[in-house]
Design an enzyme around this catalytic site. Structure first.
Site, PDB file in Angstrom:
ATOM      1  N   ALA A  10       0.774  -1.355   0.171  1.00 33.22           N
ATOM      2  CA  ALA A  10       0.005  -0.119   0.081  1.00 33.22           C
ATOM      3  C   ALA A  10       0.915   1.385   0.179  1.00 33.22           C
ATOM      4  O   ALA A  10       0.384   2.261  -0.274  1.00 33.22           O
ATOM      5  CB  ALA A  10      -0.951   0.058   1.258  1.00 33.22           C
ATOM      6  N   ARG A  15      10.315   7.709  -1.394  1.00 34.99           N
ATOM      7  CA  ARG A  15      11.732   7.717  -1.905  1.00 34.99           C
ATOM      8  C   ARG A  15      11.971   7.405  -3.173  1.00 34.99           C
ATOM      9  O   ARG A  15      13.020   7.355  -3.727  1.00 34.99           O
ATOM     10  CB  ARG A  15      12.627   6.885  -0.926  1.00 34.99           C
ATOM     11  CG  ARG A  15      12.767   7.578   0.400  1.00 34.99           C
ATOM     12  CD  ARG A  15      13.246   6.516   1.635  1.00 34.99           C
ATOM     13  NE  ARG A  15      11.999   5.502   2.143  1.00 34.99           N
ATOM     14  CZ  ARG A  15      11.966   4.512   3.052  1.00 34.99           C
ATOM     15  NH1 ARG A  15      13.237   4.054   3.407  1.00 34.99           N
ATOM     16  NH2 ARG A  15      11.064   3.820   3.457  1.00 34.99           N
ATOM     17  N   GLN A  75      -5.971  -0.287   2.141  1.00 37.86           N
ATOM     18  CA  GLN A  75      -5.572   0.454   3.388  1.00 37.86           C
ATOM     19  C   GLN A  75      -5.691   1.916   3.030  1.00 37.86           C
ATOM     20  O   GLN A  75      -4.880   2.449   2.245  1.00 37.86           O
ATOM     21  CB  GLN A  75      -4.191   0.018   3.774  1.00 37.86           C
ATOM     22  CG  GLN A  75      -3.537   0.838   4.995  1.00 37.86           C
ATOM     23  CD  GLN A  75      -2.211   0.554   5.328  1.00 37.86           C
ATOM     24  OE1 GLN A  75      -1.384   0.432   4.004  1.00 37.86           O
ATOM     25  NE2 GLN A  75      -1.584   0.754   6.639  1.00 37.86           N
ATOM     26  N   GLY A  80       1.042   2.713   8.443  1.00 39.64           N
ATOM     27  CA  GLY A  80       2.380   1.859   8.936  1.00 39.64           C
ATOM     28  C   GLY A  80       1.950   0.246   8.817  1.00 39.64           C
ATOM     29  O   GLY A  80       0.974  -0.277   8.272  1.00 39.64           O
ATOM     30  N   ARG A 316       8.800  -9.021 -32.183  1.00 37.65           N
ATOM     31  CA  ARG A 316       7.688  -8.387 -31.286  1.00 37.65           C
ATOM     32  C   ARG A 316       6.702  -9.497 -30.818  1.00 37.65           C
ATOM     33  O   ARG A 316       6.814 -10.355 -31.483  1.00 37.65           O
ATOM     34  CB  ARG A 316       7.205  -6.926 -31.983  1.00 37.65           C
ATOM     35  CG  ARG A 316       8.129  -5.964 -32.043  1.00 37.65           C
ATOM     36  CD  ARG A 316       7.252  -4.781 -32.754  1.00 37.65           C
ATOM     37  NE  ARG A 316       6.198  -4.479 -32.123  1.00 37.65           N
ATOM     38  CZ  ARG A 316       5.179  -3.905 -32.908  1.00 37.65           C
ATOM     39  NH1 ARG A 316       5.403  -3.557 -34.206  1.00 37.65           N
ATOM     40  NH2 ARG A 316       3.858  -3.470 -32.326  1.00 37.65           N
TER      41      ARG A 316
HETATM   42  C1  UD1 Z   1      10.246  -2.039   7.003  1.00 41.34           C
HETATM   43  C2  UD1 Z   1      10.487  -2.638   8.467  1.00 41.34           C
HETATM   44  C3  UD1 Z   1      11.859  -2.745   8.891  1.00 41.34           C
HETATM   45  C4  UD1 Z   1      12.594  -3.492   7.891  1.00 41.34           C
HETATM   46  C5  UD1 Z   1      12.447  -3.358   6.655  1.00 41.34           C
HETATM   47  C6  UD1 Z   1      12.991  -4.293   5.468  1.00 41.34           C
HETATM   48  C7  UD1 Z   1       8.364  -1.787   9.863  1.00 41.34           C
HETATM   49  C8  UD1 Z   1       7.930  -0.839  10.693  1.00 41.34           C
HETATM   50  N1  UD1 Z   1       9.833  -1.726   9.199  1.00 41.34           N
HETATM   51  O1  UD1 Z   1      10.806  -0.774   6.995  1.00 41.34           O
HETATM   52  O2  UD1 Z   1      12.058  -3.090  10.235  1.00 41.34           O
HETATM   53  O3  UD1 Z   1      14.221  -3.484   8.232  1.00 41.34           O
HETATM   54  O4  UD1 Z   1      11.041  -3.029   6.149  1.00 41.34           O
HETATM   55  O5  UD1 Z   1      12.928  -3.921   4.195  1.00 41.34           O
HETATM   56  O6  UD1 Z   1       7.910  -2.606   9.266  1.00 41.34           O
HETATM   57  N2  UD1 Z   1       3.395  -0.650   3.492  1.00 41.34           N
HETATM   58  C9  UD1 Z   1       2.005  -0.603   3.495  1.00 41.34           C
HETATM   59  N3  UD1 Z   1       1.364   0.073   4.289  1.00 41.34           N
HETATM   60  C10 UD1 Z   1       2.014   1.094   5.465  1.00 41.34           C
HETATM   61  C11 UD1 Z   1       3.192   1.391   5.130  1.00 41.34           C
HETATM   62  C12 UD1 Z   1       3.926  -0.045   4.653  1.00 41.34           C
HETATM   63  O7  UD1 Z   1       1.440  -1.264   2.951  1.00 41.34           O
HETATM   64  O8  UD1 Z   1       1.311   1.711   6.013  1.00 41.34           O
HETATM   65  C13 UD1 Z   1       4.019  -1.639   2.680  1.00 41.34           C
HETATM   66  C14 UD1 Z   1       5.067  -0.701   1.749  1.00 41.34           C
HETATM   67  O9  UD1 Z   1       4.143  -0.571   0.562  1.00 41.34           O
HETATM   68  C15 UD1 Z   1       6.153  -1.808   1.521  1.00 41.34           C
HETATM   69  C16 UD1 Z   1       6.098  -2.482   2.887  1.00 41.34           C
HETATM   70  O10 UD1 Z   1       4.979  -2.341   3.482  1.00 41.34           O
HETATM   71  O11 UD1 Z   1       5.856  -2.771   0.533  1.00 41.34           O
HETATM   72  C17 UD1 Z   1       7.374  -2.039   3.678  1.00 41.34           C
HETATM   73  O12 UD1 Z   1       7.230  -0.675   4.000  1.00 41.34           O
HETATM   74  P1  UD1 Z   1       8.354   0.402   3.889  1.00 41.34           P
HETATM   75  O13 UD1 Z   1       7.941   1.832   4.156  1.00 41.34           O
HETATM   76  O14 UD1 Z   1       9.428   0.347   2.848  1.00 41.34           O
HETATM   77  O15 UD1 Z   1       9.300  -0.077   5.166  1.00 41.34           O
HETATM   78  P2  UD1 Z   1      10.741   0.061   5.751  1.00 41.34           P
HETATM   79  O16 UD1 Z   1      10.960   1.531   6.062  1.00 41.34           O
HETATM   80  O17 UD1 Z   1      11.489  -0.372   4.503  1.00 41.34           O
HETATM   81 MG    MG Z   2      11.103  -0.988   2.340  1.00 41.60          MG
END
Ligand code: UD1
Ligand code: MG
Length: 451
Positions: A10, A15, A75, A80, A316
């Site tokens: 979601a 970044r 979501q 989070g 193609r």
């Molecule tokens: C997350 C972990 C971190 C881990 C890292 C590994 C948490 C709090 N942190 O951080 O410990 O080391 O991944 O790559 O779990 N997403 C949602 N909804 C949200 C937030 C995120 O669906 O509200 C999904 C994102 O699309 C993504 C995944 O969850 O596919 C991870 O989210 P991201 O924001 O990349 O987490 P990191 O900061 O990388």
């Molecule tokens: Mg990540």
């Protein structure tokens, strides 16, 4: 064992700096999401739930393109990773069994690693997948261990300087019984540096409840999370290196491996030769013993045994080359079947066509398949000989062993064995060329005297 996958997809992926949702950015021609789904699918889960938010319509379409049975839940606000998992609660009401949480942005996880996590569930209530960072990085949650017990996970942002030195890091993957997981998630707080409901907090909560929690380890390369375009480029490079190595092991000759770009589903048979700078888009199969010469671009096509393609050819979607077909330089083939031994050696476009066995298509031939509104078919018979620079205005059929004269514009069908000429007859004027030269030279001389 009953298993449900929850794949988190979601997030906006701030970044990435992109309008496209992060999980739809491609590695080797397939969205990140498909890579994650592919790993999960290897465990034959009973249910697959994708949590979508940013660009949900696009994410849903991509999920269903891979697996029609995947369920997509929304979501609305991205509060989070823990909050994201909570969105699957209703969909999984009544489900009993294990849940494995995967991230849509983590494409390289191996099915064997997931299997190890599921296996470890036999002895522990909660399993987290971790990896050792080769180089400390200002990202990833740190796994705080107490012997084999995982005490808690601290996000980098929330970690103390000391905790930031821990190399054992969270991959994001977690396995737990469904009822237990949703019970723990109900108690998450958002009291942290990001103000988010972290999935990682379930570890601390589980320990408080006296559940057993541990972390198992996999290679760092497997858990690479894609958060930026740099990560994406690195991930693609890793995929390419692995895919090329696998090809070499499978008996394919790559003359210059580093210059060949492959897709997630490229299939190349044993003893095929791939020359430098070849690009494989999605859905390409090259059979054993075929040769793809330098600088060719292939997608959605099938090249049979003994065929030679390129250099500088473009195949193609829908290009079907039978055995020993020859496709030469600056030739484009689209949605066309070429029977055994057919040749299109130079500067041609063959689209929406069938070409018979051993037919020879002369240089510069074009199937004029598009009238500006609709596409039409061209049928070329076996052993036909199409003269250079023939325009085949579709729909049109050229019979077996028929021939067209060079430069013809063919608008009606040509029967088997016939020669079709469709061009202005040649007119010849004896001596006229010399006379013209004299006139022109005299004119030039007058002009230079005058100036
Ligand atoms: C997350 C972990 C971190 C881990 C890292 C590994 C948490 C709090 N942190 O951080 O410990 O080391 O991944 O790559 O779990 N997403 C949602 N909804 C949200 C937030 C995120 O669906 O509200 C999904 C994102 O699309 C993504 C995944 O969850 O596919 C991870 O989210 P991201 O924001 O990349 O987490 P990191 O900061 O990388
Ligand atoms: Mg990540």
């Amino acid at each position: 064992m009953n298993l449900a996958l929850i794949i988190l997809a979601a997030g906006k992926g701030t970044r990435m700096n992109s309008d496209l949702p992060k999980v739809l950015h491609p590695i080797a021609g397939a969205p990140l999401l498909h890579h994650a789904m592919q790993t999960g699918a290897a465990l034959s889960p009973a249910r697959t739930i994708i949590v979508a938010g940013h660009g949900a319509d696009q994410v849903r379409a991509a999920a269903h393109a891979y697996d029609e049975g995947a369920e997509v839940v929304m979501q609305e606000e991205q509060l989070g990773t823990g909050h994201a998992v909570d969105q699957a609660r209703d969909a999984l009401a009544g489900f009993s069994g294990d849940i494995a949480v995967l991230f849509g942005d983590t494409p390289f996880l191996q099915p064997e690693t997931l299997e190890r996590m599921i296996e470890a569930r036999k002895t522990h209530d909660v399993i987290v997948l971790g990896f050792d960072l080769a180089e400390l990085q200002p990202r990833y949650g740190r796994l705080v261990m107490d012997g084999s017990r995982l005490e808690r996970i601290v996000e980098y942002k929330d970690a103390t300087e000391e905790q930031r030195q821990i190399r054992f890091t969270n991959s994001g993957l977690l396995a737990c019984d469904a009822e237990t997981l949703f019970g723990l998630i109900s108690d998450l707080s958002n009291d942290n540096a990001s103000g988010e409901y972290y999935l990682t907090e379930v570890v601390e909560l589980a320990n408080q409840r006296g559940l057993t929690v541990t972390a198992i380890k996999c290679d760092e390369a497997e858990t690479l999370g894609v958060d930026s375009r740099t990560d994406l480029a690195n991930a693609d490079a890793i995929f390419q290196t692995r895919a090329r190595s696998a090809m070499l092991e499978d008996g394919v000759t790559l003359a210059a491996p580093d210059t060949v770009y492959v897709s997630f589903d490229t299939v190349v048979g044993r003893d095929a030769l791939i020359e430098p700078n070849v690009v494989f888009g999605p859905d390409v199969t090259v059979e054993s013993g075929a040769t793809i010469r330098a600088f060719s671009h292939l997608e959605g096509c099938h090249v049979s045994r003994g065929a030679i393609v390129g250099p500088y050819a473009r195949l193609r979607p829908g290009a079907e080359l039978a055995e020993n077909v020859r496709i030469g330089n600056f030739v484009e083939i689209k949605n066309a079947e070429l029977a055994r031994g057919a040749k299109v050696n130079h500067l041609s476009y063959i689209g929406d066509a069938t070409v018979g066995e051993a037919a020879n298509i002369g240089a510069g031939t074009i199937t004029c398949n598009y009238d500006g509104v609709m596409k039409h078919h061209t049928d070329i018979g076996a052993r036909a000989f199409i003269g250079s620079n023939t325009m085949l205005v579709a729909p049109v059929t050229i019979g077996d062993e028929a021939m067209t004269g060079s430069g013809s514009v063919i608008t009606s069908d040509v029967e088997d064995g016939a020669l079709a000429l469709a061009r202005a007859p040649q007119v010849e004027k004896p001596g006229m060329a010399r006379k013209l030269f004299e006139m022109l030279k005299a004119k030039k001389a007058r002009q230079s005297r005058g100036s």
